[in-house]
Design a protein around this motif. Structure first.
Motif, PDB file in Angstrom:
ATOM      1  N   UNK A 216       0.805  -1.232   0.000  1.00 15.25           N
ATOM      2  CA  UNK A 216       0.000   0.000   0.000  1.00 15.25           C
ATOM      3  C   UNK A 216       0.835   1.277   0.000  1.00 15.25           C
ATOM      4  N   UNK A 217       1.951   1.278   0.754  1.00 10.88           N
ATOM      5  CA  UNK A 217       2.743   2.507   0.808  1.00 10.88           C
ATOM      6  C   UNK A 217       3.426   2.771  -0.533  1.00 10.88           C
ATOM      7  N   UNK A 218       3.792   1.713  -1.250  1.00 13.12           N
ATOM      8  CA  UNK A 218       4.381   1.909  -2.572  1.00 13.12           C
ATOM      9  C   UNK A 218       3.328   2.394  -3.561  1.00 13.12           C
ATOM     10  N   UNK A 219       2.093   1.964  -3.365  1.00 15.36           N
ATOM     11  CA  UNK A 219       1.003   2.487  -4.192  1.00 15.36           C
ATOM     12  C   UNK A 219       0.814   3.979  -3.956  1.00 15.36           C
ATOM     13  N   UNK A 220       0.915   4.397  -2.693  1.00 11.66           N
ATOM     14  CA  UNK A 220       0.814   5.823  -2.380  1.00 11.66           C
ATOM     15  C   UNK A 220       1.937   6.605  -3.046  1.00 11.66           C
ATOM     16  N   UNK A 221       3.147   6.044  -3.013  1.00 13.71           N
ATOM     17  CA  UNK A 221       4.282   6.718  -3.657  1.00 13.71           C
ATOM     18  C   UNK A 221       4.025   6.845  -5.158  1.00 13.71           C
ATOM     19  N   UNK A 222       3.540   5.782  -5.766  1.00 16.30           N
ATOM     20  CA  UNK A 222       3.227   5.793  -7.202  1.00 16.30           C
ATOM     21  C   UNK A 222       2.216   6.892  -7.520  1.00 16.30           C
ATOM     22  N   UNK A 223       1.121   6.920  -6.751  1.00 14.78           N
ATOM     23  CA  UNK A 223       0.050   7.881  -7.015  1.00 14.78           C
ATOM     24  C   UNK A 223       0.524   9.315  -6.781  1.00 14.78           C
ATOM     25  N   UNK A 224       1.323   9.513  -5.726  1.00 16.95           N
ATOM     26  CA  UNK A 224       1.827  10.857  -5.420  1.00 16.95           C
ATOM     27  C   UNK A 224       2.630  11.422  -6.583  1.00 16.95           C
TER      28      UNK A 224
ATOM     29  N   UNK B 222       2.599  10.192  -9.737  1.00 18.02           N
ATOM     30  CA  UNK B 222       1.779  10.188 -10.950  1.00 18.02           C
ATOM     31  C   UNK B 222       0.910  11.438 -11.031  1.00 18.02           C
ATOM     32  N   UNK B 223       0.644  12.060  -9.884  1.00 15.85           N
ATOM     33  CA  UNK B 223      -0.194  13.260  -9.872  1.00 15.85           C
ATOM     34  C   UNK B 223       0.467  14.424 -10.613  1.00 15.85           C
TER      35      UNK B 223
ATOM     36  N   UNK C 129       9.564   9.073 -14.491  1.00 14.41           N
ATOM     37  CA  UNK C 129       9.154   7.718 -14.888  1.00 14.41           C
ATOM     38  C   UNK C 129       9.629   6.714 -13.852  1.00 14.41           C
ATOM     39  N   UNK C 130      10.846   6.909 -13.367  1.00 15.60           N
ATOM     40  CA  UNK C 130      11.393   6.018 -12.340  1.00 15.60           C
ATOM     41  C   UNK C 130      10.555   6.076 -11.060  1.00 15.60           C
ATOM     42  N   UNK C 131       9.976   7.240 -10.788  1.00 15.15           N
ATOM     43  CA  UNK C 131       9.125   7.376  -9.596  1.00 15.15           C
ATOM     44  C   UNK C 131       7.892   6.480  -9.685  1.00 15.15           C
ATOM     45  N   UNK C 132       7.517   6.072 -10.903  1.00 19.12           N
ATOM     46  CA  UNK C 132       6.432   5.107 -11.069  1.00 19.12           C
ATOM     47  C   UNK C 132       6.971   3.678 -10.982  1.00 19.12           C
ATOM     48  N   UNK C 133       8.096   3.444 -11.685  1.00 20.32           N
ATOM     49  CA  UNK C 133       8.608   2.078 -11.828  1.00 20.32           C
ATOM     50  C   UNK C 133       9.143   1.525 -10.513  1.00 20.32           C
ATOM     51  N   UNK C 134       9.917   2.325  -9.787  1.00 21.13           N
ATOM     52  CA  UNK C 134      10.553   1.829  -8.563  1.00 21.13           C
ATOM     53  C   UNK C 134       9.554   1.389  -7.497  1.00 21.13           C
ATOM     54  N   UNK C 135       8.543   2.201  -7.155  1.00 15.39           N
ATOM     55  CA  UNK C 135       7.541   1.729  -6.189  1.00 15.39           C
ATOM     56  C   UNK C 135       6.817   0.476  -6.681  1.00 15.39           C
ATOM     57  N   UNK C 136       6.619   0.363  -7.994  1.00 17.19           N
ATOM     58  CA  UNK C 136       5.955  -0.824  -8.537  1.00 17.19           C
ATOM     59  C   UNK C 136       6.785  -2.069  -8.243  1.00 17.19           C
ATOM     60  N   UNK C 137       8.105  -1.974  -8.451  1.00 13.71           N
ATOM     61  CA  UNK C 137       8.973  -3.116  -8.192  1.00 13.71           C
ATOM     62  C   UNK C 137       8.999  -3.514  -6.734  1.00 13.71           C
ATOM     63  N   UNK C 138       9.033  -2.528  -5.845  1.00 11.36           N
ATOM     64  CA  UNK C 138       9.047  -2.820  -4.410  1.00 11.36           C
ATOM     65  C   UNK C 138       7.731  -3.436  -3.958  1.00 11.36           C
ATOM     66  N   UNK C 139       6.619  -2.856  -4.418  1.00 13.25           N
ATOM     67  CA  UNK C 139       5.319  -3.415  -4.072  1.00 13.25           C
ATOM     68  C   UNK C 139       5.162  -4.838  -4.579  1.00 13.25           C
ATOM     69  N   UNK C 140       5.734  -5.108  -5.743  1.00 14.62           N
ATOM     70  CA  UNK C 140       5.653  -6.437  -6.338  1.00 14.62           C
ATOM     71  C   UNK C 140       6.349  -7.480  -5.475  1.00 14.62           C
ATOM     72  N   UNK C 141       7.591  -7.208  -5.066  1.00 11.61           N
ATOM     73  CA  UNK C 141       8.358  -8.199  -4.318  1.00 11.61           C
ATOM     74  C   UNK C 141       7.830  -8.339  -2.888  1.00 11.61           C
ATOM     75  N   UNK C 142       7.300  -7.265  -2.321  1.00 12.85           N
ATOM     76  CA  UNK C 142       6.747  -7.379  -0.971  1.00 12.85           C
ATOM     77  C   UNK C 142       5.420  -8.144  -0.966  1.00 12.85           C
ATOM     78  N   UNK C 143       4.677  -8.086  -2.055  1.00 12.61           N
ATOM     79  CA  UNK C 143       3.492  -8.932  -2.160  1.00 12.61           C
ATOM     80  C   UNK C 143       3.915 -10.396  -2.173  1.00 12.61           C
ATOM     81  N   UNK C 144       5.013 -10.678  -2.873  1.00  8.70           N
ATOM     82  CA  UNK C 144       5.582 -12.027  -2.875  1.00  8.70           C
ATOM     83  C   UNK C 144       5.958 -12.451  -1.463  1.00  8.70           C
ATOM     84  N   UNK C 145       6.720 -11.575  -0.779  1.00  7.56           N
ATOM     85  CA  UNK C 145       7.178 -11.894   0.569  1.00  7.56           C
ATOM     86  C   UNK C 145       6.034 -12.077   1.553  1.00  7.56           C
TER      87      UNK C 145
END
Length: 357
Positions: free
Chosen positions: A71-79, A81-82, A267-283
């Motif tokens: 969720x926090x990485x989603x917030x970073x993405x949205x922030x 992306x705004x 663009x990296x501000x979108x990609x990086x939180x996505x990668x972190x959120x992805x691996x933490x969902x795995x964990x």
């Protein structure tokens, strides 16, 4: 940015202090992971060392820490992306909007869907994102160092450490420095699926911390050094430029005439939180699997599909993650919760190691 505001030109020292703290934890996790290469390791080490009472407590903290990262990485993405879609985030209230909330839900659904891929396929996706996450900061460091102004570190005549020890210690949790080093424990969560864990798991944990330390320190130095003199006439602790506050690195690049770099950073501000959120969902799914094996969660969470993916744990991570979206409307409000849960979760490993010794 927050580290510079709290400490001043010596903000890079906070990253080294944090690295020393975290490397002690990392060494404990590396040894335990090699000793017990099981899925959901951080939730299970205290169980092996002390039994069910400690196991339940530390297992709960491990799950809370893991499940709140997406969720926090989603917030970073949205922030970030705004910047392109202002309707996602209300800067005046420091909260995401209704549209932003729906985007975060969609992102979490994507995290879950990608995790249903076979581990080999998932690893390729994760590796690609990880290389991007390393390459862009390194590119930013190299380019911004050509805009380096040594006088920035003592701008406004404040000296190198105007924030003093109080600013240094405050920056560790408040600016997300300790939070930024989290993630090394994901190797322990996936230890049950790692080839030759006795060799590869300690390497993964220790090397990740060392690379992270180098990148973070150089990013802090490059950021301070590249700031235009016009935005720090009274010193680093008095930065008020709204563009820098909204997106520090992209703004510094843009102010330095590097519009192309600013675009890449956004663009990296979108990609990086996505990668972190992805691996933490795995964990998170592996932590719930481990807790199910310890019989602290219902046995159903240990169910896996034909590819070995704990599918019930993935769905549970999605549902619980949505719950944490409701009462915490911004990135900063969630960081405090995660930092507290992380302290309690991480403390289980050194205590367990002491018991085994």
């Amino acid at each position: 940015l927050t580290a510079a505001l709290l400490i001043g030109g010596g903000a890079w020292l906070a990253w080294i202090v944090a690295a020393i703290v975290v490397i002690v934890l990392a060494l404990a996790h590396a040894e335990l992971g090699a000793m017990y290469p099981v899925s959901g390791g951080t939730a299970r080490f205290p169980h092996f060392a002390f039994g069910s009472v400690a196991g339940i407590g530390f297992g709960f903290f491990s799950y809370v820490q893991a499940v709140t990262i997406a969720p926090i990485e989603c917030y970073a993405f949205v922030t970030y992306a705004s910047y392109y879609w202002p309707g996602l985030f209300n800067a005046d209230k420091d909260k995401i909007t209704g549209a932003g909330l729906w985007v975060t839900v969609l992102l979490m659904a994507v995290f879950t869907a990608v995790n249903f891929l076979a581990m080999r396929t998932f690893a390729k996706v994760n590796n690609t994102i990880t290389w991007w996450k390393v390459a862009v900061p390194v590119l930013a460091i190299i380019v911004l160092l050509f805009k380096f102004h040594p006088g920035n570190f003592t701008a406004g005549g404040e000296g190198l450490f105007p924030g003093g020890i109080r600013g240094l210690t405050a920056a560790l949790p408040l600016s997300g420095i300790i939070f930024a080093y989290s993630g090394f424990e994901q190797a322990d969560q996936l230890a049950g699926e790692i080839k030759d864990p006795g060799r590869n798991l300690p390497r993964a944990i220790i090397i990740s911390i060392l690379i992270g330390t180098a990148v973070y320190c150089l990013l802090q130095i490059a950021f301070i050094g590249a700031l235009p003199a016009s935005v720090i006439p009274h010193g680093l602790r008095h930065i008020t430029n709204p563009d820098i506050i909204a997106g520090p690195f992209a703004a510094v690049a843009a102010l330095g005439g590097l519009a192309w770099l600013a675009t890449i950073l956004r663009i990296d501000a979108f990609v990086s939180p996505f990668g972190t959120g992805l691996i933490y969902t795995t964990g998170t799914s592996r932590v719930s699997y481990g807790l199910g094996r310890n019989r602290y969660f219902p046995p159903i969470v240990t169910k896996t599909d034909r590819r070995g993916i704990p599918w019930v744990g993935l769905i549970l991570a999605f549902v619980v993650g949505l719950f944490f979206l409701l009462p915490f409307p911004s990135w900063h409000s969630l960081v405090g919760l995660i930092t507290g849960a992380s302290v309690l979760m991480y403390s289980g490993a050194p205590l367990s190691l002491g018991a085994f010794r």
